[in-house]
Design an enzyme around this catalytic site. Structure first.
Site, PDB file in Angstrom:
ATOM      1  CE  LYS A 156      12.664   3.066  16.047  1.00 56.61           C
ATOM      2  NZ  LYS A 156      13.164   4.043  15.306  1.00 56.61           N
ATOM      3  CG  ASP A 168      12.348  -1.520  11.262  1.00 54.29           C
ATOM      4  OD1 ASP A 168      12.382  -1.802  12.337  1.00 54.29           O
ATOM      5  OD2 ASP A 168      11.432  -0.896  10.482  1.00 54.29           O
ATOM      6  N   GLY A 189       6.428   1.920  11.876  1.00 55.76           N
ATOM      7  CA  GLY A 189       6.571   0.509  12.136  1.00 55.76           C
ATOM      8  C   GLY A 189       6.445  -0.163  10.706  1.00 55.76           C
TER       9      GLY A 189
HETATM   10  O1  MRU Z   1      11.304   3.995  13.689  1.00 54.13           O
HETATM   11  P1  MRU Z   1       9.807   3.240  13.860  1.00 54.13           P
HETATM   12  O2  MRU Z   1       8.971   3.873  14.929  1.00 54.13           O
HETATM   13  O3  MRU Z   1       9.182   3.075  12.523  1.00 54.13           O
HETATM   14  O4  MRU Z   1      10.497   1.992  14.326  1.00 54.13           O
HETATM   15  C1  MRU Z   1       9.534   0.846  14.360  1.00 54.13           C
HETATM   16  C2  MRU Z   1      10.278  -0.499  14.845  1.00 54.13           C
HETATM   17  O5  MRU Z   1      11.456  -0.320  15.067  1.00 54.13           O
HETATM   18  C3  MRU Z   1       9.618  -1.718  15.153  1.00 54.13           C
HETATM   19  O6  MRU Z   1       9.987  -2.486  15.857  1.00 54.13           O
HETATM   20  C4  MRU Z   1       9.557  -2.259  13.877  1.00 54.13           C
HETATM   21  O7  MRU Z   1       9.107  -1.618  12.626  1.00 54.13           O
HETATM   22  C5  MRU Z   1       8.686  -3.617  13.762  1.00 54.13           C
HETATM   23  S1  MRU Z   1       6.954  -3.118  14.053  1.00 54.13           S
HETATM   24  C6  MRU Z   1       5.898  -4.346  13.778  1.00 54.13           C
END
Ligand code: MRU
Length: 359
Positions: A255, A244, A54
């Protein structure tokens, strides 16, 4: 009523000789187990393997990583400074997409390196740790504010659809997209959540449902390919996702699977909201095309949870961890200071004109 969730995603234990404790997210929901990290290499692997994940959470974890590199070092300040820079480079290479990772590292370096030559090694260690702690507290506060802002968009009786996990497990507080749900529920509104399972690593199925059930929020899990059917049946009132990285023109990376949800939302006239703190904005990246997208190992697609093979050995696989949703599909972006509406190219610039983003 303010919500507090009964687990801690990230904690620094002790003082400058302490260590980082994370909830190991690869074990959820089967086991709630905590992992102690003592070295930068251990943290690097934990970030790569999504034990901590995240965007906001990896930014804060990396910031603490700079304390890990100093914890046992006793050399002079000049050597410690070199160590810090080396650790920062290593942590930066852990994952490319979430800009919060770079933000966290740069914040600590900026706050500690400028006067590092003139201080004792012990004071440098304290400065680095204090900087990481500040970042963690800021992240907690930002989550509260995101919840306050975004909950205004959720009416009583709403069903909100989300992707991946943009909740407490992705941050140091109550999350980003899910913070809006938690806050709306805390304000007495009835809200239910539909979680897309989020293939291939199942953050929606394993993590979002886990924390939503802990918060006693009515939650329904669907496979990723079911979202369109639900929208067509009129069962979704709004989509809330995290980000992200948000480019200067309002394109966002999130994601994988977020972009098709935005397309579906558009077709069905369902509002599509992105919720992210200021540390996720990258005004140096003009548009989504320039956001680096992480590609992950083929085995994540050919196996379920490393255990069950779902495709023949040797098949070619494409496994991007994120996709880009263009700004024109986004109804509004919620940040800790308010709600930003289109045209994002202008409104984002306006919001951050006064604010110096640290990078
Ligand atoms: O690969 P991850 O699990 O780190 O991806 C996370 C996401 O895509 C979240 O939606 C994003 O980091 C926002 S979290 C508040």
């Amino acid at each position: 009523m303010r919500l507090s969730l009964p687990f801690k995603t990230i904690q620094w234990v002790g003082e400058t000789d302490g260590f980082l404790r994370i909830i190991d997210q690869t074990l959820l929901p089967e086991r709630e187990a905590y992992l102690n990290l003592y070295t930068v290499d251990e943290l690097f692997d934990a970030i790569r393997q999504l034990k901590v994940r995240g965007a906001p959470a990896i930014g804060v974890a990396a910031a603490y990583g700079l304390s890990l590199v100093l914890r046992e070092a006793e050399e002079n300040t000049k050597k410690l400074k070199d160590e810090l820079k080396r650790a920062a480079e290593k942590l930066r290479s852990a994952r490319p997409t979430a800009v919060n990772l770079f933000y966290g590292i740069d914040r600590v370096l900026k706050e500690s390196l400028s006067f590092a030559d003139s201080v004792s090694p012990q004071l440098l260690k304290k400065t680095v740790l204090a900087s990481a702690r500040r970042l963690q507290q800021e992240d907690e506060r930002m989550c509260e504010s995101l919840g306050e802002q975004g909950s205004q968009l959720i009416k009583d009786g709403y069903t909100v659809l989300t992707n991946c996990n943009a909740g407490a497990l992705a941050t140091c507080g109550i999350g980003t997209a899910l913070a809006c749900v938690y806050t709306a529920v805390g304000q007495g509104r009835r809200v239910s959540v539909v979680c897309c399972e989020t293939r291939p690593l199942l953050q929606g199925a394993r993590l979002s449902t886990w924390e939503l059930l802990k918060a006693k929020i009515p939650t329904t899990l669907i496979c990723d390919n079911m979202a369109g059917a639900l929208m067509r049946q009129g069962k979704i009132n709004a989509v809330f996702v995290g980000a992200d990285r948000i480019a200067a023109n309002g394109d966002i990376a999130n994601k994988i699977g977020t972009y098709p949800l935005a397309c579906l939302a558009k077709i069905h006239s369902i509002p599509f909201y992105v919720v992210a703190p200021s540390s996720s904005f990258d005004l140096n990246t003009p548009s989504g095309e320039k956001i680096p997208i992480e590609e992950r190992p083929a085995e994540e697609v050919t196996f379920i949870q490393k255990r069950i093979r779902t495709a023949p050995e040797g098949v070619s696989v494409f496994n991007p961890a994120f996709d880009v949703t263009p700004a024109h599909l986004i109804t509004a972006i919620v940040w800790e200071g308010g709600i930003i509406s289109p045209p994002f190219e202008q409104t984002i610039k306006g919001v951050f004109k006064e604010k110096t983003l640290c990078r």
